[in-house]
Design an enzyme around this catalytic site. Sequence first.
Site, mmCIF file in Angstrom:
data_model
loop_
_atom_site.group_PDB
_atom_site.id
_atom_site.type_symbol
_atom_site.label_atom_id
_atom_site.label_comp_id
_atom_site.label_asym_id
_atom_site.label_seq_id
_atom_site.Cartn_x
_atom_site.Cartn_y
_atom_site.Cartn_z
ATOM 1 N N CYS A 1 53.969 61.000 39.918
ATOM 2 C CA CYS A 1 54.748 59.825 40.290
ATOM 3 C C CYS A 1 54.817 58.841 39.133
ATOM 4 O O CYS A 1 55.505 57.830 39.215
ATOM 5 C CB CYS A 1 54.150 59.148 41.526
ATOM 6 N N CYS B 1 33.727 52.496 33.679
ATOM 7 C CA CYS B 1 33.925 52.146 35.096
ATOM 8 C C CYS B 1 32.930 51.079 35.556
ATOM 9 O O CYS B 1 33.280 50.150 36.274
ATOM 10 C CB CYS B 1 33.764 53.372 35.984
ATOM 11 N N CYS C 1 30.920 4.468 36.555
ATOM 12 C CA CYS C 1 29.687 4.196 35.838
ATOM 13 C C CYS C 1 28.545 5.073 36.328
ATOM 14 O O CYS C 1 28.740 5.999 37.118
ATOM 15 C CB CYS C 1 29.322 2.722 35.969
#
Lengths: 529, 152
Positions: free
Chosen positions: A258, A279, A319
């Site tokens: 694909c 991995c 402050c």
Amino acid sequence: MSEDEMYDTYDGVDDDSAEESGNESQLDMDDEEDMDYEYSTQEVDYDDIHSSNRSNSKLTRQRSFEVLDKGELQSESKKLIKEVMDVLSINSESAVSILLRHLKWNKEKLIEKYMDNSDKLCADAGIPSLKLEKPVSTTMQKFSCLICLDELPPSQTFALSCDHRYCLPCWKGYLECKIGEGPECILATCPAPKCKVRVHEEAVKKLVETPTYEKYANFILKSFVDDNPQVKWCPAPGCIYSVRCDRKERKEAVTCKCGFQYCFNCNDFEIGDHMPCPCSQVDRWLQKASDESENVTWMLANTKKCPECRSPIEKNGGCMHMTCRKNAGGCGFEFCWLCRGAWSDHGSATGGYYNCNKYDKSKAKEDDEKAADAKTELEAYMFYYHRYESHKNAMKIADEQRRNAHQKEQQILSKFDVRSADTKFLMEATEQLLRNRRVLQYSYVYGYYLDKKSQERNLFEYLQEDLEKHTNQLSTYYELSIDKLEDYQAFIKWKEQVTNYTRITKKFLDNFVEGVAGGLTTQLSSKNN
Amino acid sequence: MSVPSTASRRLQKEYQDLLKTPQGWMSASVVGDNLHKWKATVIGPEGSPFEKGTFEIDLDIPNDYPFKPPALKFTTKIYHPNIKSDGSVCSELLSQNWSPQLKIQDVLVTIRALLTEPNPDNPLEADIAQQFKTDRNAFNKTAKEWTKKYAK
């Protein structure tokens, strides 16, 4: 580093000489991705012929993964079944299929267990007898089915080896119901109460209609993939292919039919191919990104705890006089931001209300230094994460980019008198850009985990910068609007620019990948120069 | 032969068998003319805190019966770790070891066994299960009271 890792099998010398002579080898990109360069180690055994093969140290191109469609998957599983049938002299395909499924399609384990104690194995798998069906006794005259309670001629009945006999329509109804329930149907047993004898494929084929049987067969095929660590479905959405990969720790990406390129081990669409990172590093990185741990780091860097109630407080201006606000869940304690002492102790003795000289000697200072470290660490992480994300986002629009490239091709074809072969460079550039971005994306993960002060880091960043710079340059050329090309000459010039830069960035990509795989030693830097 | 007709024919037969040979501890009948809706009663088993109680149960029989088991619900209130306050019973009770060979009567046998022997490790009512495990006397007492009060 083992010899079958792809990167160190690139022959550096050859590569260089090819470039010097101006003949950079024209590898077919698709081919290159499908193949691994590796020594034919799998052929090596004690056979003399083969070992002499090895001593030649010749590089052979060998597939170490395969994309399988449904048909191929089917023949793969059949092949495996056949092999077991031959080794164990079992003549029932259905029986071997059950045994294999029982042991998660692990042929070796099956053969071992079968040799060890075949009776026990078969009983555990739900086929106490290898004669999977019990034929109707010739003496049987009448038959009453215990499911539908009807009487039927014995010829219209069926029983598994356990001899729990039911009529054919009831078997059909039972199996249809099981198959309708989903993938677990492949574990279906005889319908008799508590009977553990497993229904086999041949029986299903015989007892239900073809479309239902096919559904069942698909579930078996699914188990072949799901239970088999060597075969995995391509993780791309809607992809029907699966990939078989025989090597346990394959580092290089696999490319499905694909078109999706990804790490077989991670098998994750989001992660894809994560070269140059191992991995485990990607795991760590993703874990880090998703954890709350970074929030904790942020809190450490930007907040202080109320000395009374320990609520975290962020100072966003003003402050040093802090009040732990009750309406924000605090305790109302007033304190000095610097030394975290009670505000009531502050006055002329501390150098005035808005001055605090206690700070330098206080424990508060130590805490602040810790916070400053955390801040630096957080900033470092943000740096890498930001770049990782931006390359990742560029990958996300990969499909859109491919479509745009096609549009551009059409524009070129209609504007200039050129053949479609003359626009091929555009697709090549597109793919090269995507490849570069993918590697760059993960290079920031790799970089993040590199030792901050090491030599390797210097070289790594040098290679990374080169790759990034040239990728961006290619991107700039590539994105030029066709409208800006006034005439054919301008087109040709532009085409050359893009083609050249595609080639150059490929070189830089190879250098980078090779450099990282080679352990980032200094010898390689000379090559890069 | 389609599955629903198998179901109807079998339910019809089961019903007739029950009419022919009535059982002392249970009764079951079809509600109206819908063969897929049954109403059953089970008498609480001897020796259990449910003894002598009459428990009504609604049975919903799926179209693919007997390949799938009926669904059931107590309509009589009962104090039991495996029966929810709304009367439902864990579906696993029947689906786990279901065989198409089993009948409505077998379902009721299973229910009766559950009354004799509650399973406090897979409870639907955790508090009752806890009590059943730690203070059996108190459990028995409440269960008996409920039986007396509701399962008449």
